[in-house]
Scaffold this active site. Structure first.
Site, PDB file in Angstrom:
ATOM      1  N   ASP A  28       0.821  -1.223   0.000  1.00 17.36           N
ATOM      2  CA  ASP A  28       0.000   0.000   0.000  1.00 17.36           C
ATOM      3  C   ASP A  28       0.855   1.274   0.000  1.00 17.36           C
ATOM      4  OD1 ASP A  28      -2.235  -1.753   0.349  1.00 17.36           O
ATOM      5  OD2 ASP A  28      -1.910  -1.725   2.518  1.00 17.36           O
ATOM      6  N   GLU A 235     -11.486  -0.174  -3.434  1.00 23.58           N
ATOM      7  CA  GLU A 235     -10.690   0.399  -2.337  1.00 23.58           C
ATOM      8  C   GLU A 235      -9.512   1.175  -2.929  1.00 23.58           C
ATOM      9  OE1 GLU A 235      -9.384  -3.002  -0.022  1.00 23.58           O
ATOM     10  OE2 GLU A 235      -8.138  -3.765  -1.642  1.00 23.58           O
TER      11      GLU A 235
HETATM   12  O1  FUB Z   1      -3.191  -3.773   3.139  1.00 22.70           O
HETATM   13  C1  FUB Z   1      -4.468  -3.982   3.669  1.00 22.70           C
HETATM   14  C2  FUB Z   1      -5.509  -3.593   2.692  1.00 22.70           C
HETATM   15  O2  FUB Z   1      -5.349  -4.357   1.501  1.00 22.70           O
HETATM   16  C3  FUB Z   1      -5.447  -2.163   2.217  1.00 22.70           C
HETATM   17  O3  FUB Z   1      -5.912  -1.234   3.141  1.00 22.70           O
HETATM   18  C4  FUB Z   1      -6.214  -2.279   0.966  1.00 22.70           C
HETATM   19  O4  FUB Z   1      -6.152  -1.188   0.119  1.00 22.70           O
HETATM   20  C5  FUB Z   1      -5.595  -3.528   0.377  1.00 22.70           C
HETATM   21  O5  FUB Z   1      -4.354  -3.268  -0.234  1.00 22.70           O
END
Ligand code: FUB
Length: 335
Positions: A28, A235
Site C-alpha cells: 500500500d 478500495e
Molecule cells: O493492506 C491492507 C488492505 O489491503 C489495504 O488497506 C487495501 O487497500 C488492500 O491493499
C-alpha cells in the site's frame, strides 16, 4: 476521451519496474515529494500466524515504517527510517494497521492511517511529526466523521482533501449517508456501486471541515458505474492532477485492476477513463501516482517476491506515461 483499458489495439505496456525494498514486505505505498525528496508511507506486511482471509484478517499488520529515496525512483538508494509507531501506540486501536498516507502543512507532517478499533470497526486515525520521518505522535482518538479504510490526502492551494473507503473487509458497504448500519450490504449487480468518500480537512488537519461526500464515478453516459461493472470502485483511493484535470484512481478489488476516472474538481464527479495497471500477482492492488523531477510514476505492490502469498506484498515502482488526449498508458501488472 478513451474508455477502454488501452487505446484501440494497444496492449498494456510490459516494463520491469523496480522492487523498492526487497529485504522486507511492505504494501500500500503512498509516495510524496516533500522538499524535493521522495518519501514513502506503506503498510508493513509480516508472516503473521493469522491465516484467515475472511474480512481481510490475514492482513495483520502491527506497525508502520517510513522510507525515503536518495535520488530518483529507479536508481536512488532506498532508506528505511524504521518503525514510526505500532498498534500499541494507538489507544483506540486493536489490530490491523492497514493502508496509510501522509501530508505536509506549515512544517508539520500528518500520517493518516487505518486500524480496527476495540469493537473490530475500521477507523481512520492521524499521527503528527515535525519531520517526514517522525517521531510521530498519535492522536488519542480516530478522526471524527471518517470511517472504513484507505485514507489518501490531496492538497491544492492550501486546501487538503481526504479520500477514504473500501469494500469487503474494509466495511464501506456497512455505511449509508455516513452512518454505520449493521444491516446494510453491497447493492445488487445492476444497482449503482457504492462510492468512496471525500471531505475537506479543517485547518488543524486532524478534524474534518465538512461531512464526507460521495465520490461519484460515472460511465461515458453519465450514469454511476454499477456494482456489477468490473471497473467499479473497491478500495485504495488516490487523487492527482495532470494538465488541469483531476484523476481519481482506485483498486477494483475482485477484478484486480488499478483504474482511473477523470474530473474537473477534487470532489468529482469523475468519468471512468481506463486501467492504469492490469492484475498483479496477489489479490490486492494499491498505489500512488506522483511526479518527481518532471517524470510521472506509479508506486504499487505485488506478491511476486513472496511466491504469490497475497498477505506478503512488496513495493514496486513503474514509470507512468500519458497520451496526448490525457489518457494513461496501461501498464501490464505481470499476472
Ligand atoms: O493492506 C491492507 C488492505 O489491503 C489495504 O488497506 C487495501 O487497500 C488492500 O491493499
Amino acid at each position: 476521451m478513451s474508455v477502454s483499458a488501452t487505446a484501440a489495439g494497444e496492449a498494456p505496456v510490459k516494463t520491469p519496474g523496480r522492487y523498492l525494498f526487497p529485504s522486507d514486505y511492505m504494501a500500500d505505498p503512498s509516495a510524496h515529494v516533500f522538499d524535493g525528496k521522495i518519501y514513502i508511507y506503506p503498510s508493513h506486511d509480516w508472516d503473521s500466524p493469522v491465516n484467515d482471509a475472511a474480512d481481510g484478517n490475514h492482513f495483520d499488520m502491527k506497525d508502520y515504517h517510513v522510507f525515503s529515496i536518495d535520488g530518483d525512483f529507479l536508481t536512488g538508494n532506498v532508506v528505511d527510517h524504521g518503525v514510526i509507531f505500532s498498534v500499541d501506540d494507538v489507544p483506540w486501536a486493536s489490530r490491523q494497521l492497514w493502508a496509510a498516507d501522509a501530508a505536509c502543512k506549515d512544517g508539520k507532517y500528518y500520517h493518516y492511517f487505518t486500524a480496527r478499533d476495540k469493537e473490530g470497526v475500521f477507523r481512520i486515525g492521524v499521527a503528527v511529526a515535525d519531520s517526514p520521518v517522525g517521531p510521530f505522535k498519535v492522536h488519542p482518538l480516530p478522526i471524527a466523521g471518517t470511517y472504513s479504510i484507505d485514507p489518501a490526502v490531496y492538497e491544492e492551494n492550501g486546501e487538503y482533501f481526504i479520500y477514504f473507503g473500501g469494500l469487503g473487509g474494509g466495511q464501506l458497504q456497512k455505511y449509508r449517508d455516513n452512518v454505520y448500519d449493521a444491516d446494510a450490504d453491497l447493492p445488487a449487480k445492476n444497482e449503482p456501486s457504492l462510492p468512496p468518500r471525500v471531505a475537506r480537512l479543517a485547518d488543524d488537519m486532524v478534524t474534518l471541515a465538512e461531512d464526507p461526500k460521495p465520490v461519484m464515478i460515472l460511465d461515458a453516459a453519465g450514469n454511476p458505474l454499477a456494482e456489477g461493472d468490473k471497473h467499479r470502485f473497491y478500495e485504495a483511493s488516490w487523487l492527482h492532477k495532470y494538465n488541469g484535470k483531476y484523476y481519481f484512481s482506485y483498486s477494483t478489488g475482485n477484478s484486480h485492476t488499478l483504474s482511473y476516472a477523470i474530473g474537473d474538481s477534487p470532489y468529482g464527479p469523475f468519468t471512468y477513463s481506463g486501467e492504469i495497471l492490469t492484475p498483479v500477482v496477489g489479490w490486492t492492488t494499491h498505489h500512488s501516482v506522483l511526479e518527481h523531477d518532471g517524470k510521472w510514476w506509479l508506486v504499487c505492490h505485488d506478491s511476486q517476491p513472496s511466491g504469490g502469498l497475497s498477505r506478503l506484498r512488496s513495493m514496486k515502482v513503474f514509470p507512468l506515461s500519458y497520451r496526448a488526449d490525457g489518457t494513461i498508458v496501461t501498464i501490464d501488472g505481470g499476472k
